[in-house]
Design a protein around this motif. Structure first.
Motif, mmCIF file in Angstrom:
data_model
loop_
_atom_site.group_PDB
_atom_site.id
_atom_site.type_symbol
_atom_site.label_atom_id
_atom_site.label_comp_id
_atom_site.label_asym_id
_atom_site.label_seq_id
_atom_site.Cartn_x
_atom_site.Cartn_y
_atom_site.Cartn_z
ATOM 1 N N CYS A 298 0.834 -1.208 0.000
ATOM 2 C CA CYS A 298 0.000 0.000 0.000
ATOM 3 C C CYS A 298 0.869 1.260 0.000
ATOM 4 O O CYS A 298 0.545 2.257 -0.651
ATOM 5 N N CYS B 112 2.331 3.418 -3.157
ATOM 6 C CA CYS B 112 1.588 4.517 -3.782
ATOM 7 C C CYS B 112 1.182 5.579 -2.761
ATOM 8 O O CYS B 112 1.226 6.768 -3.041
ATOM 9 N N GLN C 108 -1.945 6.359 -10.451
ATOM 10 C CA GLN C 108 -2.050 4.913 -10.529
ATOM 11 C C GLN C 108 -3.388 4.547 -11.167
ATOM 12 O O GLN C 108 -4.373 5.285 -11.046
ATOM 13 N N PHE D 261 -6.816 2.665 -11.429
ATOM 14 C CA PHE D 261 -7.789 2.109 -10.499
ATOM 15 C C PHE D 261 -8.292 0.799 -11.107
ATOM 16 O O PHE D 261 -9.148 0.788 -11.978
ATOM 17 N N ILE E 174 -5.763 -2.439 -11.051
ATOM 18 C CA ILE E 174 -4.543 -3.024 -11.607
ATOM 19 C C ILE E 174 -4.736 -4.507 -11.891
ATOM 20 O O ILE E 174 -4.409 -5.011 -12.966
ATOM 21 N N MET F 76 -9.774 -2.200 -2.444
ATOM 22 C CA MET F 76 -8.390 -1.894 -2.793
ATOM 23 C C MET F 76 -7.520 -3.150 -2.749
ATOM 24 O O MET F 76 -6.624 -3.320 -3.586
ATOM 25 N N SER G 29 -8.531 -5.101 -6.117
ATOM 26 C CA SER G 29 -8.279 -4.417 -7.389
ATOM 27 C C SER G 29 -6.852 -3.897 -7.523
ATOM 28 O O SER G 29 -6.295 -3.898 -8.624
ATOM 29 N N GLN G 30 -6.233 -3.470 -6.416
ATOM 30 C CA GLN G 30 -4.909 -2.865 -6.501
ATOM 31 C C GLN G 30 -3.782 -3.792 -6.074
ATOM 32 O O GLN G 30 -2.649 -3.639 -6.526
#
Length: 352
Positions: free
Chosen positions: A231, A234, A246, A248, A250, A310, A313-314
């Protein structure tokens, strides 16, 4: 086959490989080894000397108190909107996390704006402003907001005329700037006030400054996860984000939001580069427990749900309930103080 045939054959194959390709592969291998070595050394040094990806938030810089007071007055005055029916404070309520607790603010014509209103706290030390990173100065962003027909919808002749007709304002501008209200002075006053909106001395600030007892065991575990899971790659620095871009989504596309128009396109609307579709400025996580709804379109009101999204998805990771609990506990330690008092969610609940 003779015992020496295989090596000879291998040498023959090797000799047929172009020299430039062999050299390129050798350089790539050497570069990879060097990169890994440097990363390992950096990680070791960071662990040894205590460096962290996040830093304490410092108090605001020395500012002209007269300009701050004038900017605060302008910030909360409906005189700056076309119909004189809303102020900057309407969308950035200092008593409620510096934002407005709706998915997206409503503009002059009653329509929902394409983006969620980010908090105005700590905005003075953020380099990239706006969800698409449109601006690199508060002055340019403030001008855009004032003139945007979907937000304040006013014009400079109207603003200057209104303020020039107001004796109290003309006296204040004369005192601070030595002349009547004009575009430069108005933007300077607004921006100076915004630069004063710093919220230092959070529990995390005290912890990162050496007070090991400032965080609970659960909060420390949340910070560990925040770093170990990436985390902080970023959301870094003193603002815990706010200065890089970044995509939204990834690993997987996030749940469908509620944006209208081109809101979901991100920086693509500025650069027209297909690679920038869905790319947004990484928001600051300072005071994040008070700044919902979350994401560029305000699609989520619950911070725990935002953390879970998050993760998938990230980070490509389905977080467990215990991990979400720890991360939530850590994020709540980022709530700081304004004018010596800790920010409180005094009015946020009634807005959801």
């Amino acid at each position: 086959m003779k015992s020496g045939d295989a090596p000879v054959e291998a040498r023959q194959k090797h000799s047929r490989t172009p020299h430039w390709l062999r050299r390129y592969l050798a350089l790539c291998t050497a570069g990879l080894v060097l990169s890994l070595a440097i990363s390992a050394i950096a990680a070791t040094n960071a662990a040894v000397d205590g460096r962290e990806p996040l830093a304490p938030l410092r108090p605001p810089p020395q500012l002209d108190e007269r300009a701050v007071a004038l900017g605060k007055r302008l910030f909360s005055d409906n005189i700056l909107s076309a119909d004189q029916n809303q102020s900057c404070m309407t969308c950035h309520d200092l008593a409620s996390g510096g934002t407005q607790h709706t998915a997206r603010p409503t503009g002059q014509h009653g329509q929902a704006y394409r983006f969620n209103a980010p908090t105005v706290f700590n905005v003075g030390s953020i380099y990239r402003l706006g969800w698409r990173g449109d601006f690199t100065s508060l002055e340019s962003q403030n001008e855009k907001i004032l003139l945007d027909e979907d937000l304040m919808g006013v014009t400079w002749p109207v603003i200057v005329d209104r303020l020039s007709q107001n004796q109290s304002y003309t006296e204040a501008f004369e005192e601070v700037y030595g002349h009547q209200p004009d575009k430069r002075a108005i933007l300077d006053a607004l921006s100076t006030f915004q630069r004063s909106l710093v919220t230092p001395n959070s529990a995390f600030d005290r912890f990162i400054s050496g007070d090991s007892g400032a965080l609970s065991g659960l909060e420390v575990e949340g910070y560990r996860l925040f770093k170990d899971y990436g985390c902080a790659s970023c959301h870094q620095g003193a603002n815990v984000g706010g200065n890089m871009f970044q995509r939204f989504g990834i690993f997987t596309s996030p749940p469908q939001g509620s944006s209208s128009g081109d809101g979901d396109l991100g920086r693509f609307t500025l650069t027209h580069n297909p690679a920038d579709k869905g790319v947004f400025r990484v928001p600051s996580l300072r005071n994040v427990e008070l700044t919902g709804p979350y994401f560029h379109d305000g699609r989520v009101t619950d911070l725990s749900e935002a953390i879970a999204i998050m993760g998938v998805s990230q980070l490509g990771r389905k977080l467990t309930s215990d991990e979400i609990k720890a991360l939530l506990a850590f994020l709540k330690t980022l709530t700081g103080e304004y004018n010596g008092s800790k920010l409180q969610a005094l009015s946020s609940a009634k807005h959801y």
